[in-house]
Design a protein around this motif. Structure first.
Motif, PDB file in Angstrom:
ATOM      1  N   GLY A  68      21.817  49.393  47.131  1.00  0.00           N
ATOM      2  CA  GLY A  68      22.984  49.825  46.371  1.00  0.00           C
ATOM      3  C   GLY A  68      23.292  48.792  45.308  1.00  0.00           C
ATOM      4  N   LEU A  69      23.989  49.211  44.257  1.00  0.00           N
ATOM      5  CA  LEU A  69      24.340  48.258  43.197  1.00  0.00           C
ATOM      6  C   LEU A  69      25.684  48.642  42.613  1.00  0.00           C
ATOM      7  CD1 LEU A  69      22.151  46.334  40.887  1.00  0.00           C
ATOM      8  CD2 LEU A  69      24.002  47.579  39.773  1.00  0.00           C
ATOM      9  N   ALA A  70      26.507  47.627  42.378  1.00  0.00           N
ATOM     10  CA  ALA A  70      27.853  47.855  41.848  1.00  0.00           C
ATOM     11  C   ALA A  70      28.074  47.002  40.608  1.00  0.00           C
ATOM     12  CB  ALA A  70      28.906  47.525  42.911  1.00  0.00           C
ATOM     13  N   LEU A  71      28.916  47.520  39.706  1.00  0.00           N
ATOM     14  CA  LEU A  71      29.347  46.786  38.515  1.00  0.00           C
ATOM     15  C   LEU A  71      30.866  46.722  38.514  1.00  0.00           C
ATOM     16  CD1 LEU A  71      27.089  48.201  35.633  1.00  0.00           C
ATOM     17  CD2 LEU A  71      27.092  45.864  36.515  1.00  0.00           C
ATOM     18  N   THR A  72      31.404  45.535  38.236  1.00  0.00           N
ATOM     19  CA  THR A  72      32.855  45.366  38.160  1.00  0.00           C
ATOM     20  C   THR A  72      33.209  44.656  36.868  1.00  0.00           C
ATOM     21  OG1 THR A  72      33.100  43.138  39.119  1.00  0.00           O
ATOM     22  CG2 THR A  72      32.799  44.976  40.666  1.00  0.00           C
ATOM     23  N   ASP A  73      34.461  44.812  36.448  1.00  0.00           N
ATOM     24  CA  ASP A  73      34.975  43.936  35.411  1.00  0.00           C
ATOM     25  C   ASP A  73      35.711  42.800  36.122  1.00  0.00           C
ATOM     26  OD1 ASP A  73      37.366  45.033  36.262  1.00  0.00           O
ATOM     27  OD2 ASP A  73      37.706  46.221  34.453  1.00  0.00           O
ATOM     28  N   ARG A  74      36.667  42.177  35.496  1.00  0.00           N
ATOM     29  CA  ARG A  74      37.346  41.043  36.131  1.00  0.00           C
ATOM     30  C   ARG A  74      38.246  41.463  37.296  1.00  0.00           C
ATOM     31  NH1 ARG A  74      37.823  39.754  30.537  1.00  0.00           N
ATOM     32  NH2 ARG A  74      36.684  37.858  29.986  1.00  0.00           N
ATOM     33  N   ASP A  75      38.655  42.762  37.292  1.00  0.00           N
ATOM     34  CA  ASP A  75      39.689  43.157  38.248  1.00  0.00           C
ATOM     35  C   ASP A  75      39.326  44.317  39.154  1.00  0.00           C
ATOM     36  OD1 ASP A  75      41.615  41.258  37.241  1.00  0.00           O
ATOM     37  OD2 ASP A  75      41.803  42.565  35.482  1.00  0.00           O
ATOM     38  N   GLU A  76      38.383  45.184  38.736  1.00  0.00           N
ATOM     39  CA  GLU A  76      38.175  46.382  39.536  1.00  0.00           C
ATOM     40  C   GLU A  76      36.727  46.844  39.509  1.00  0.00           C
ATOM     41  OE1 GLU A  76      40.599  49.473  37.975  1.00  0.00           O
ATOM     42  OE2 GLU A  76      39.779  49.334  35.953  1.00  0.00           O
ATOM     43  N   LEU A  77      36.421  47.711  40.479  1.00  0.00           N
ATOM     44  CA  LEU A  77      35.096  48.289  40.568  1.00  0.00           C
ATOM     45  C   LEU A  77      34.957  49.378  39.508  1.00  0.00           C
ATOM     46  CD1 LEU A  77      32.436  48.467  42.285  1.00  0.00           C
ATOM     47  CD2 LEU A  77      33.594  50.278  43.590  1.00  0.00           C
ATOM     48  N   LEU A  78      33.916  49.259  38.678  1.00  0.00           N
ATOM     49  CA  LEU A  78      33.696  50.227  37.607  1.00  0.00           C
ATOM     50  C   LEU A  78      32.742  51.330  38.020  1.00  0.00           C
ATOM     51  CD1 LEU A  78      33.334  47.828  34.538  1.00  0.00           C
ATOM     52  CD2 LEU A  78      35.376  49.049  35.316  1.00  0.00           C
ATOM     53  N   ALA A  79      31.681  50.986  38.749  1.00  0.00           N
ATOM     54  CA  ALA A  79      30.688  51.988  39.149  1.00  0.00           C
ATOM     55  C   ALA A  79      29.852  51.442  40.297  1.00  0.00           C
ATOM     56  CB  ALA A  79      29.788  52.357  37.973  1.00  0.00           C
ATOM     57  N   LEU A  80      29.358  52.364  41.140  1.00  0.00           N
ATOM     58  CA  LEU A  80      28.491  51.976  42.253  1.00  0.00           C
ATOM     59  C   LEU A  80      27.449  53.070  42.442  1.00  0.00           C
ATOM     60  CD1 LEU A  80      29.410  50.291  45.555  1.00  0.00           C
ATOM     61  CD2 LEU A  80      28.051  52.388  45.624  1.00  0.00           C
TER      62      LEU A  80
ATOM     63  N   GLY B 265      29.568  36.762  28.957  1.00  0.00           N
ATOM     64  CA  GLY B 265      29.602  37.270  27.595  1.00  0.00           C
ATOM     65  C   GLY B 265      29.170  36.246  26.568  1.00  0.00           C
ATOM     66  N   ALA B 266      29.493  36.529  25.281  1.00  0.00           N
ATOM     67  CA  ALA B 266      29.012  35.711  24.168  1.00  0.00           C
ATOM     68  C   ALA B 266      29.588  34.301  24.186  1.00  0.00           C
ATOM     69  CB  ALA B 266      29.336  36.397  22.836  1.00  0.00           C
ATOM     70  N   ASP B 267      30.824  34.153  24.643  1.00  0.00           N
ATOM     71  CA  ASP B 267      31.463  32.841  24.638  1.00  0.00           C
ATOM     72  C   ASP B 267      31.275  32.083  25.946  1.00  0.00           C
ATOM     73  OD1 ASP B 267      32.980  34.432  26.232  1.00  0.00           O
ATOM     74  OD2 ASP B 267      34.881  34.091  25.189  1.00  0.00           O
ATOM     75  N   GLY B 268      30.409  32.586  26.839  1.00  0.00           N
ATOM     76  CA  GLY B 268      30.164  31.915  28.105  1.00  0.00           C
ATOM     77  C   GLY B 268      31.162  32.268  29.187  1.00  0.00           C
ATOM     78  N   GLU B 269      32.117  33.131  28.874  1.00  0.00           N
ATOM     79  CA  GLU B 269      33.122  33.524  29.858  1.00  0.00           C
ATOM     80  C   GLU B 269      32.631  34.729  30.647  1.00  0.00           C
ATOM     81  OE1 GLU B 269      37.844  34.886  29.996  1.00  0.00           O
ATOM     82  OE2 GLU B 269      36.838  34.466  28.098  1.00  0.00           O
ATOM     83  N   ALA B 270      32.900  34.724  31.962  1.00  0.00           N
ATOM     84  CA  ALA B 270      32.476  35.828  32.814  1.00  0.00           C
ATOM     85  C   ALA B 270      33.338  37.056  32.537  1.00  0.00           C
ATOM     86  CB  ALA B 270      32.583  35.434  34.282  1.00  0.00           C
ATOM     87  N   LEU B 271      32.667  38.177  32.236  1.00  0.00           N
ATOM     88  CA  LEU B 271      33.366  39.428  31.929  1.00  0.00           C
ATOM     89  C   LEU B 271      33.504  40.322  33.147  1.00  0.00           C
ATOM     90  CD1 LEU B 271      31.475  40.311  28.623  1.00  0.00           C
ATOM     91  CD2 LEU B 271      33.658  39.128  28.855  1.00  0.00           C
ATOM     92  N   GLY B 272      32.638  40.118  34.123  1.00  0.00           N
ATOM     93  CA  GLY B 272      32.613  40.943  35.320  1.00  0.00           C
ATOM     94  C   GLY B 272      31.509  40.457  36.236  1.00  0.00           C
ATOM     95  N   ALA B 273      31.034  41.351  37.116  1.00  0.00           N
ATOM     96  CA  ALA B 273      30.003  40.931  38.071  1.00  0.00           C
ATOM     97  C   ALA B 273      29.071  42.095  38.383  1.00  0.00           C
ATOM     98  CB  ALA B 273      30.637  40.412  39.359  1.00  0.00           C
TER      99      ALA B 273
END
Length: 408
Positions: A80-92, A143-151
């Motif tokens: 299984g694989l999931a994508l999140t932004d900083r706060d919530e689950l976007l898709a699995l 992201g481009a500035d080295g900051e984590a956008l999600g996981a």
């Protein structure tokens, strides 16, 4: 007897040679089979990556994640694989949906620390007896500035093997690069819109003052002409200050330039002559909005307004196969070619009228930078000039270019 032995040896030799040939053919086929399998695997990986890249290039959103997650799971090879932004689950996609809260919590920790982690079965406590989840690999998306956008979270149905961990980290790094490109695309679009706003701000004070002055001079002497000029001025400003569209067609740009020149001819009278030579085939060509008008205004303001007697502005657009070649030329006062050694940006700063605010000058640098940004460095302006010899500005526009559409 000797002849029989020779025949036997010949047969043995032929059989040996045939066996060797068959062996060589077998090895060659085996090698080709390996090569074919490798090529097929390479194609499948690149194709899957391309399918995942397209939605990610639009940024990290629920809609994009829903389109990309299945392809990312295929790249990683996880249960299984999931994508999140900083706060919530976007898709699995695949297994592990009932662990949603734990996945989001793990993703938040990875985003905050900007570090990957591996969760074991003991950290994924579950009340379901038939739960297949035995581990999760969590990797931040940077992201481009080295900051984590999600996981990105890879869900395993057994203890996460080193191969799964490495595949997850590499895929997360690749996906982060796509998101970084999306950020850069967005920044470029904002810059393009800012440059158009700057052009509008540069055009409005100078041209509006002169246009209204010219129109005012006809109010009493020729009211009908004053009315026509007001309508032309209204159409010109409507086009120049339209709220949408980074691109337009050559036909639309030329219509706006025609209105501009009608008003300028009202100011200069017979001193201003205009020559147009436009190939009908190139009228639908798409180019950056307000790309030609600044060149024509520079020709009138800085080339002809200082020239005694009659001056000519020539606009030519030629069909050149896969490209459209456009030139704006005047026979005005010209300038010192040495100025060009400092580039288009310096040219734009150095051609302002004496005493004018340089911020109001419609610079060629803006047009040059926009052309290069959209079409590539090979498509900037080419300027030819000399003192007393006028100025010729040329550009090349591809007839077709990815992402370039009128009104977009």
């Amino acid at each position: 007897m000797g002849g029989n032995l020779s025949a036997v040896f010949a047969v043995v030799f032929l059989v040996s040679a045939l066996a060797a040939a068959l062996f060589a053919v077998g090895r060659l086929r085996a090698r080709r089979g390996i090569a074919t399998a490798t090529q097929r695997a390479t194609y499948e990986v690149l194709h899957t990556a391309g399918l995942a890249a397209e939605p990610l290039r639009a940024g990290l959103s629920a809609a994009g994640a829903a389109k990309a997650v299945r392809h990312l799971r295929a790249l990683v090879g996880a249960a299984g694989l999931a994508l999140t932004d900083r706060d919530e689950l976007l898709a699995l996609d695949g297994r592990g949906g009932h662990h949603g809260e734990q996945l989001v919590a793990a993703a938040r920790r990875a985003v905050t620390s900007a570090r990957s982690t591996v969760l074991g079965e003991s950290e994924l406590q579950c009340d379901r007896v038939d739960c297949p989840v035995r581990g999760v690999v969590v990797a931040p998306l940077t992201g481009a500035d080295g900051e984590a956008l999600g996981a990105l979270l890879a869900i395993a149905d057994g203890p996460p093997a080193p191969g799964l961990v490495q595949a997850t980290l590499e895929t997360a790094h690749w996906a982060g690069n796509q998101l970084a490109l999306a950020e850069l695309d967005s920044s470029r679009e904002r810059l393009a819109r800012a440059e158009i706003r700057a052009l509008r701000a540069q055009i409005s004070p100078h041209f509006i003052y002169n246009a209204l002055t010219a129109i005012g001079s006809f109010v009493r002497t020729d009211p009908e002409r004053a009315r026509e000029l007001i309508l032309e001025f209204a159409e010109f400003t409507r086009y120049s200050f339209r709220a949408h569209g980074e691109f337009t067609t050559l036909a639309e740009e030329l219509r706006s330039i025609d209105r501009y020149l009608i008003i300028e001819r009202a100011r200069f009278g017979d001193r201003l002559q205009v020559r147009l030579q436009i190939a009908p085939e190139v009228l639908p060509v798409t180019l950056p909005f307000l790309c030609l008008q600044p060149l024509v205004e520079n020709a009138v303001r800085h080339g002809l307004s200082r020239k005694p007697g009659t001056g000519m502005v020539s606009i030519e657009a030629r069909d050149a196969g896969a490209e459209c070649h456009i030139t704006v030329e005047d026979d005005g006062v010209g300038m010192d070619p040495a100025t060009l050694t400092t580039g288009i940006a310096e040219l734009a700063r150095s051609t302002g009228d004496p005493g004018e605010d340089s911020g109001q000058h419609v610079g060629l640098s803006n047009v040059d930078e926009r052309l290069r940004s959209v079409f590539g460095d090979g498509f900037g302006l080419v300027v030819e000039t000399g003192l007393g010899s006028g100025t010729r500005v040329s550009m090349r526009i591809p007839k077709f270019h990815p992402g370039v559409r009128a009104g977009s």
